[in-house]
Design a protein around this motif. Structure first.
Motif, short mmCIF file in Angstrom:
data_model
loop_
_atom_site.label_atom_id
_atom_site.label_comp_id
_atom_site.label_asym_id
_atom_site.label_seq_id
_atom_site.Cartn_x
_atom_site.Cartn_y
_atom_site.Cartn_z
N GLU A 177 48.21 32.17 8.57
CA GLU A 177 48.87 32.58 7.99
C GLU A 177 49.95 31.26 7.56
O GLU A 177 50.48 31.75 5.55
CB GLU A 177 49.76 33.87 8.58
N ARG A 207 46.70 31.99 15.13
CA ARG A 207 46.82 33.17 14.04
C ARG A 207 48.01 32.99 13.42
O ARG A 207 47.81 32.77 11.73
CB ARG A 207 47.64 35.36 14.16
N GLN A 208 49.04 32.41 13.36
CA GLN A 208 50.34 31.87 12.67
C GLN A 208 49.64 30.79 11.57
O GLN A 208 50.45 30.78 11.10
CB GLN A 208 51.24 31.82 13.68
#
Length: 228
Positions: A168, A164-165
């Motif tokens: 992002e 997820r990072q």
């Protein structure tokens, strides 16, 4: 560091970089330098460029290495450790890293190593890095008491968060899969290969994606094929 949009960039940079290639840009010391992250489609990673207003040009890797901060030691008496801080550039992407070698004060014995992207706007202080690394060092002993399912759940949570990072920050999810990740996993579990396929199967189910594709993506940037 001040965040910049494409139209804020010096004309020299805009002549070299397409708007769709730009991930992030920052001005440093009131435009003395501009730090740029662009998409490197060949690597599937972000590439780091550094522009000097003094020279009105992108700096070469050799120039950036020469200009990097000097190695230093920071002592943290309340934790009983000192940190050797030094700098390096990631191969091919030229992303600059601040590296930390944590050891007891007055000793050359290394307790742990860590690093973070130097130009990250979310960079932690050396004290925060030391605390996190020492907590991980202590956690390694706790991890040994986990049963197999607890270990699998732990790694699924870690991998899900890292993916997820990556998204992002403008990268593909699979960019986290490399030898560096495996090395970090093995620092906690030397036998991680035994449960690795189970971790990825559960991660695939969580993300509702094809597990064979996920395993293939994991192997893609590894030195050795770990999963059949």
């Amino acid at each position: 560091m001040k965040n910049l949009q494409y139209n804020d960039l010096p004309e020299t940079l805009k002549s070299k970089i397409k708007e769709e290639e730009l991930l992030t840009a920052y001005s440093i010391n009131n435009f003395k330098k501009v730090l740029i992250w662009i998409v490197n489609e060949e690597l599937g990673k972000q590439e780091e460029l550094e522009y000097s207003s003094e020279h009105n040009a992108l700096l070469s890797l050799e120039e950036r290495q020469k200009d990097a901060p000097c190695e230093r030691v920071v002592s943290i008496p309340e934790m009983g450790v000192e940190i050797l801080i030094y700098y390096s550039f990631e191969l091919n992407t030229n992303v600059m890293y601040e590296n930390y070698q944590i050891r007891p004060i007055g000793s050359t014995d290394v307790l742990a190593n860590s690093s973070q992207i130097y130009y990250s706007p979310y960079k932690n202080s050396p004290e925060e890095v030391a605390k996190g690394v020492l907590d991980e060092y202590k956690f390694a002993n706790t991890y040994k008491s986990f049963d197999r399912d607890e270990k699998i759940n732990y790694w699924v949570g870690i991998l899900y968060r890292l993916r997820r990072q990556a998204v992002e920050s403008g990268c593909e999810e699979d960019v986290i899969f490399d030898d560096k990740l495996l090395k970090k996993m093995k620092e906690v579990d030397q036998d991680i290969e035994i449960i690795l396929h189970l971790c990825l199967e559960k991660l695939a189910a969580l993300e509702q994606i094809d597990e064979s594709k996920l395993k293939k993506a994991f192997n893609k940037n590894m030195s050795d094929d770990l999963l059949c």
